[in-house]
Structure formats: structure tokens, C-alpha cells
Design a protein around this motif. Structure first.
Motif, PDB file in Angstrom:
ATOM      1  N   ALA A  85     -32.764   7.706 -19.284  1.00 53.07           N
ATOM      2  CA  ALA A  85     -33.403   7.683 -17.958  1.00 53.07           C
ATOM      3  C   ALA A  85     -34.402   6.542 -17.815  1.00 53.07           C
ATOM      4  CB  ALA A  85     -34.075   9.022 -17.660  1.00 53.07           C
ATOM      5  N   ARG A  86     -34.056   5.386 -18.384  1.00 51.21           N
ATOM      6  CA  ARG A  86     -34.900   4.219 -18.159  1.00 51.21           C
ATOM      7  C   ARG A  86     -34.894   3.845 -16.686  1.00 51.21           C
ATOM      8  NH1 ARG A  86     -32.461   0.726 -22.280  1.00 51.21           N
ATOM      9  NH2 ARG A  86     -32.248  -0.814 -20.630  1.00 51.21           N
ATOM     10  N   PRO A  87     -35.960   3.243 -16.193  1.00 48.17           N
ATOM     11  CA  PRO A  87     -36.010   2.850 -14.777  1.00 48.17           C
ATOM     12  C   PRO A  87     -34.848   1.925 -14.419  1.00 48.17           C
ATOM     13  CG  PRO A  87     -38.167   2.660 -15.784  1.00 48.17           C
ATOM     14  CD  PRO A  87     -37.217   2.927 -16.895  1.00 48.17           C
ATOM     15  N   GLY A  88     -34.257   2.155 -13.260  1.00 44.16           N
ATOM     16  CA  GLY A  88     -33.173   1.320 -12.774  1.00 44.16           C
ATOM     17  C   GLY A  88     -33.695   0.171 -11.937  1.00 44.16           C
ATOM     18  N   PRO A  89     -32.797  -0.662 -11.425  1.00 40.35           N
ATOM     19  CA  PRO A  89     -33.200  -1.844 -10.644  1.00 40.35           C
ATOM     20  C   PRO A  89     -34.099  -1.519  -9.451  1.00 40.35           C
ATOM     21  CG  PRO A  89     -30.876  -1.970 -11.215  1.00 40.35           C
ATOM     22  CD  PRO A  89     -31.342  -0.602 -11.619  1.00 40.35           C
ATOM     23  N   ASP A  90     -33.827  -0.411  -8.766  1.00 42.68           N
ATOM     24  CA  ASP A  90     -34.643  -0.064  -7.596  1.00 42.68           C
ATOM     25  C   ASP A  90     -36.088   0.208  -7.998  1.00 42.68           C
ATOM     26  OD1 ASP A  90     -32.414  -0.329  -6.022  1.00 42.68           O
ATOM     27  OD2 ASP A  90     -32.021   1.829  -5.874  1.00 42.68           O
ATOM     28  N   ASP A  91     -36.284   0.941  -9.091  1.00 41.50           N
ATOM     29  CA  ASP A  91     -37.634   1.241  -9.554  1.00 41.50           C
ATOM     30  C   ASP A  91     -38.338  -0.034 -10.027  1.00 41.50           C
ATOM     31  OD1 ASP A  91     -37.213   3.884  -9.019  1.00 41.50           O
ATOM     32  OD2 ASP A  91     -36.766   4.445 -11.085  1.00 41.50           O
ATOM     33  N   LEU A  92     -37.597  -0.888 -10.748  1.00 44.03           N
ATOM     34  CA  LEU A  92     -38.187  -2.129 -11.261  1.00 44.03           C
ATOM     35  C   LEU A  92     -38.611  -3.052 -10.125  1.00 44.03           C
ATOM     36  CD1 LEU A  92     -35.759  -2.864 -14.246  1.00 44.03           C
ATOM     37  CD2 LEU A  92     -38.021  -1.796 -14.329  1.00 44.03           C
ATOM     38  N   ALA A  93     -37.948  -2.927  -8.979  1.00 43.24           N
ATOM     39  CA  ALA A  93     -38.298  -3.761  -7.827  1.00 43.24           C
ATOM     40  C   ALA A  93     -39.556  -3.269  -7.130  1.00 43.24           C
ATOM     41  CB  ALA A  93     -37.137  -3.796  -6.834  1.00 43.24           C
ATOM     42  N   VAL A  94     -39.893  -2.004  -7.344  1.00 45.92           N
ATOM     43  CA  VAL A  94     -41.041  -1.402  -6.661  1.00 45.92           C
ATOM     44  C   VAL A  94     -42.349  -1.712  -7.381  1.00 45.92           C
ATOM     45  CG1 VAL A  94     -42.133   0.809  -6.094  1.00 45.92           C
ATOM     46  CG2 VAL A  94     -39.724   0.432  -5.583  1.00 45.92           C
ATOM     47  N   ALA A  95     -42.324  -1.692  -8.715  1.00 46.97           N
ATOM     48  CA  ALA A  95     -43.553  -1.884  -9.482  1.00 46.97           C
ATOM     49  C   ALA A  95     -43.239  -2.565 -10.801  1.00 46.97           C
ATOM     50  CB  ALA A  95     -44.230  -0.532  -9.748  1.00 46.97           C
ATOM     51  N   GLU A  96     -44.233  -3.233 -11.342  1.00 45.00           N
ATOM     52  CA  GLU A  96     -44.069  -3.884 -12.646  1.00 45.00           C
ATOM     53  C   GLU A  96     -43.979  -2.817 -13.738  1.00 45.00           C
ATOM     54  OE1 GLU A  96     -46.377  -7.089 -15.574  1.00 45.00           O
ATOM     55  OE2 GLU A  96     -47.144  -6.684 -13.550  1.00 45.00           O
ATOM     56  N   HIS A  97     -43.042  -3.011 -14.674  1.00 40.87           N
ATOM     57  CA  HIS A  97     -42.844  -2.096 -15.794  1.00 40.87           C
ATOM     58  C   HIS A  97     -42.954  -2.862 -17.108  1.00 40.87           C
ATOM     59  CE1 HIS A  97     -41.156   0.330 -12.548  1.00 40.87           C
ATOM     60  NE2 HIS A  97     -41.024   1.368 -13.363  1.00 40.87           N
ATOM     61  N   ALA A  98     -43.359  -2.154 -18.164  1.00 38.09           N
ATOM     62  CA  ALA A  98     -43.468  -2.788 -19.482  1.00 38.09           C
ATOM     63  C   ALA A  98     -43.042  -1.821 -20.580  1.00 38.09           C
ATOM     64  CB  ALA A  98     -44.903  -3.253 -19.734  1.00 38.09           C
ATOM     65  N   LEU A  99     -42.530  -2.382 -21.660  1.00 31.38           N
ATOM     66  CA  LEU A  99     -42.115  -1.657 -22.873  1.00 31.38           C
ATOM     67  C   LEU A  99     -40.905  -0.752 -22.629  1.00 31.38           C
ATOM     68  CD1 LEU A  99     -45.530  -0.749 -24.569  1.00 31.38           C
ATOM     69  CD2 LEU A  99     -44.252  -2.907 -24.562  1.00 31.38           C
ATOM     70  N   TYR A 100     -40.030  -1.184 -21.756  1.00 32.23           N
ATOM     71  CA  TYR A 100     -38.757  -0.487 -21.541  1.00 32.23           C
ATOM     72  C   TYR A 100     -37.624  -1.384 -22.038  1.00 32.23           C
ATOM     73  CZ  TYR A 100     -41.041   2.840 -18.367  1.00 32.23           C
ATOM     74  OH  TYR A 100     -41.850   3.813 -17.821  1.00 32.23           O
ATOM     75  N   GLY A 101     -36.785  -0.861 -22.951  1.00 27.76           N
ATOM     76  CA  GLY A 101     -35.606  -1.586 -23.386  1.00 27.76           C
ATOM     77  C   GLY A 101     -35.880  -2.883 -24.113  1.00 27.76           C
ATOM     78  N   HIS A 102     -37.029  -3.004 -24.751  1.00 27.71           N
ATOM     79  CA  HIS A 102     -37.377  -4.269 -25.401  1.00 27.71           C
ATOM     80  C   HIS A 102     -37.082  -4.290 -26.901  1.00 27.71           C
ATOM     81  CE1 HIS A 102     -40.811  -1.759 -26.391  1.00 27.71           C
ATOM     82  NE2 HIS A 102     -41.317  -2.695 -27.158  1.00 27.71           N
ATOM     83  N   VAL A 103     -36.564  -3.173 -27.449  1.00 28.44           N
ATOM     84  CA  VAL A 103     -36.297  -3.077 -28.882  1.00 28.44           C
ATOM     85  C   VAL A 103     -34.794  -2.970 -29.109  1.00 28.44           C
ATOM     86  CG1 VAL A 103     -36.710  -1.725 -30.981  1.00 28.44           C
ATOM     87  CG2 VAL A 103     -38.508  -1.907 -29.241  1.00 28.44           C
TER      88      VAL A 103
END
Length: 308
Positions: free
Chosen positions: A60-78
């Protein structure tokens, strides 16, 4: 200590970090987005599995719509085949706390929040050979070697936590409890943040868990599993994503899709139960929000307007 039935609005101040914890499917990410949209801030992941670059849908990582709404960090970086611990996460989150953008830290991994607000002992890394040995031991054997104090502090039904405690003891000769008792100061003491735990009734949450897994299937979770199949290794931490084992088993012809769906939903409900138990025990100093009946507009009071 806050009253768990406290109905007063929760005041959200722009320059104060926000922590949002709660069981899976309780609406943590939606609340974080609401705060970010209303007041500004960067949403920072505190979930142990959403850090990996595999299993986007199942975790349930944030999808494109959520990423467009606000800045996100530390998701899918590993990378999905790499280890990752609360210590790794704490090192990754530290520089984000020093930046000018207010963090809205959200997730269901209680250990990460515990490390952030109470500190984390600098325990030496576990050698690969020792981890391989631990992987072969069953839960009962791992638990039998732990001291009573350590067992009282961990979720004894969570194999990853039990194995971690066993590895610490075997590698250092000191119990996990001993290491915790010599913990350095926390990066973010609880009194310096607005800390919210979402509390949800079991029946309400069970319905949401079922609906969310069906949505994952509709959105392509089976295709995601097929893409991960060539590199599948059940020993990877990323493979602990709920539904991964079940969908892989289906693709291998070991169970029907209906059986995989049912098993994954049951596993998710069991995980939510463990999370609720953890948060009720460890988050007594957090504001408790009964999310099933919460009216967001009445629950929060936003101070000083949007943050730029």
C-alpha cells in the motif's frame, strides 16, 4: 497521560512534527494527506515494508495521485533484496528532521516509532552466517533462548522480532533488553511532536482489510507478484509483505486464487490484531483517535493556517 476517550480536538501546529501510527488499513495515509493538504508538510514513511522498491501494491505504498498531492520521503528507496532495520530507518529519517519542512511521519511499525521517540541502541550488525543459522530455527527454539525480560518487550508471535532478539544475543552475548537499557537519547522526544494513534474497532477494520486486498487484486497485485516471481526469496524482509507468499504460492500452482485471497486477508487481520495490541500497550502517552467514528473537521484544530 491522555485519556483514551478524550474527545477534545487535536491541535495541529505547522512547525511541530506529526506522528501517525495505527493498524493496517486504518486510514493513516489518508489522514497524513489531509494534514499535508490543509497545513503543509512532508509525509515520511515509518512502515518497515513500504521502504522497499518491490511490492508497491501489496504494501500500500502511495500511488501517483497521492505523490502529486504532497511530498513523500522514504518510500520504495531500498532494493527489495536488501536487509533493513529500525536502525537503518532511524539513520535515514535523521536528516529529514533537521530540514525546514515539517515531517508528518506515518506508519504501522511500532518499533520505528519507539526508536524515534525513545532512542535506539547501537547494536552491531548480525553476520550473514549467523542470520542464515537463525533462518533455519523454528520460532519455539528461538524463543527458548531468550531471557524473560526480552520476551516481555517484544511481540513473541512476530518471528522477525523474535529472530532479531535471538541474533542480538547470539552475536553480542548481551540480551536485547540489556542493549535497550543503555539506549542513547531519542532523535524526537514525544513531547516535541503531535503524536496520534488511530484506534479502530475490529469489525470495522476487518471490512476495510478485505475491501483493500480486493482493490489490490483489481489494481494488478497478481501481475506485481508475477514480476517478482523470478527473484522470489522468502528470506528477504520485503517478502514479508502480507499477500506476497500467498500470491506466489498461487502462481506456483500450490493454491487457487480464492485460497490465496482468503489466506492473505486472514494474515492481514491477524497482523492488525498484533498492531492494536502493541499500540494499546506502548502508546499510552499518545492521543488516541477513534477513527471509525471520527469527523476530521471536528477532530482537529489547525493553528496558524497553512505552512509554506
Amino acid at each position: 497521560m491522555p485519556n483514551m476517550h478524550d474527545k477534545r480536538p487535536i491541535t495541529i501546529t505547522p512547525d511541530i512534527p506529526v506522528l501517525i501510527a495505527g493498524p493496517t488499513a486504518s486510514g493513516k495515509s489518508a489522514l497524513a494527506l489531509h494534514i499535508a493538504q490543509t497545513q503543509g508538510g512532508r509525509i515520511v514513511n515509518a512502515d518497515a515494508l513500504q521502504v522497499f522498491n518491490g511490492w508497491r501494491l501489496l504494501t500500500a505504498r502511495p500511488g501517483p495521485d497521492d505523490l502529486a498531492v504532497a511530498e513523500h520521503a522514504l518510500y520504495g528507496h531500498v532494493p527489495f533484496d536488501q536487509p533493513y532495520s529500525a536502525g537503518h530507518w532511524l539513520r535515514d529519517v535523521a536528516p529529514l528532521l533537521e530540514q525546514s519542512i515539517r515531517p508528518i511521519i506515518v506508519g504501522g511499525t511500532g518499533l520505528n516509532f519507539n526508536a524515534l521517540t525513545k532512542g535506539l541502541a547501537e547494536i552491531p550488525a548480525t553476520p550473514d552466517a549467523l542470520r542464515a543459522q537463525a533462518n533455519k530455527l523454528d520460532l519455539k527454539r528461538l524463543l527458548s533462548d531468550l531471557d524473560a525480560q526480552t520476551r516481555s518487550r517484544i511481540d513473541t508471535q512476530n518471528r522477525a522480532r523474535v529472530q532479531r532478539a535471538w541474533e542480538v544475543l547470539s552475536n553480542t552475548g548481551r540480551s536485547l533488553a540489556e542493549w535497550q537499557d543503555t539506549t542513547p537519547p531519542p532523535l524526537l522526544p514525544l513531547e516535541n511532536a503531535t503524536a496520534i494513534t488511530l484506534e479502530a474497532p475490529k469489525d470495522w477494520l476487518d471490512v476495510r482489510i478485505t475491501r483493500r486486498f480486493d482493490q489490490m487484486l483489481d489494481q494488478g497485485a497478481l501481475d506485481e507478484a508475477a514480476a517478482m516471481l523470478p527473484d522470489w526469496n522468502p528470506d528477504y524482509l520485503s517478502s514479508k509483505a502480507i499477500g506476497a507468499t500467498e500470491l506466489i504460492a498461487h502462481l506456483k500452482g500450490q493454491m487457487s486464487l480464492d485460497e490465496a485471497r482468503t489466506a492473505a486477508i486472514i494474515a492481514s487481520r491477524q497482523y492488525a490484531k498484533r498492531q492494536r495490541t502493541w499500540f494499546r500497550s506502548r502508546h499510552k502517552d499518545w492521543r488516541q483517535l477513534q477513527i471509525a467514528t471520527a469527523d476530521i473537521s471536528a477532530t482537529f484544530r489547525f493553528r496558524d493556517g497553512p505552512s509554506n
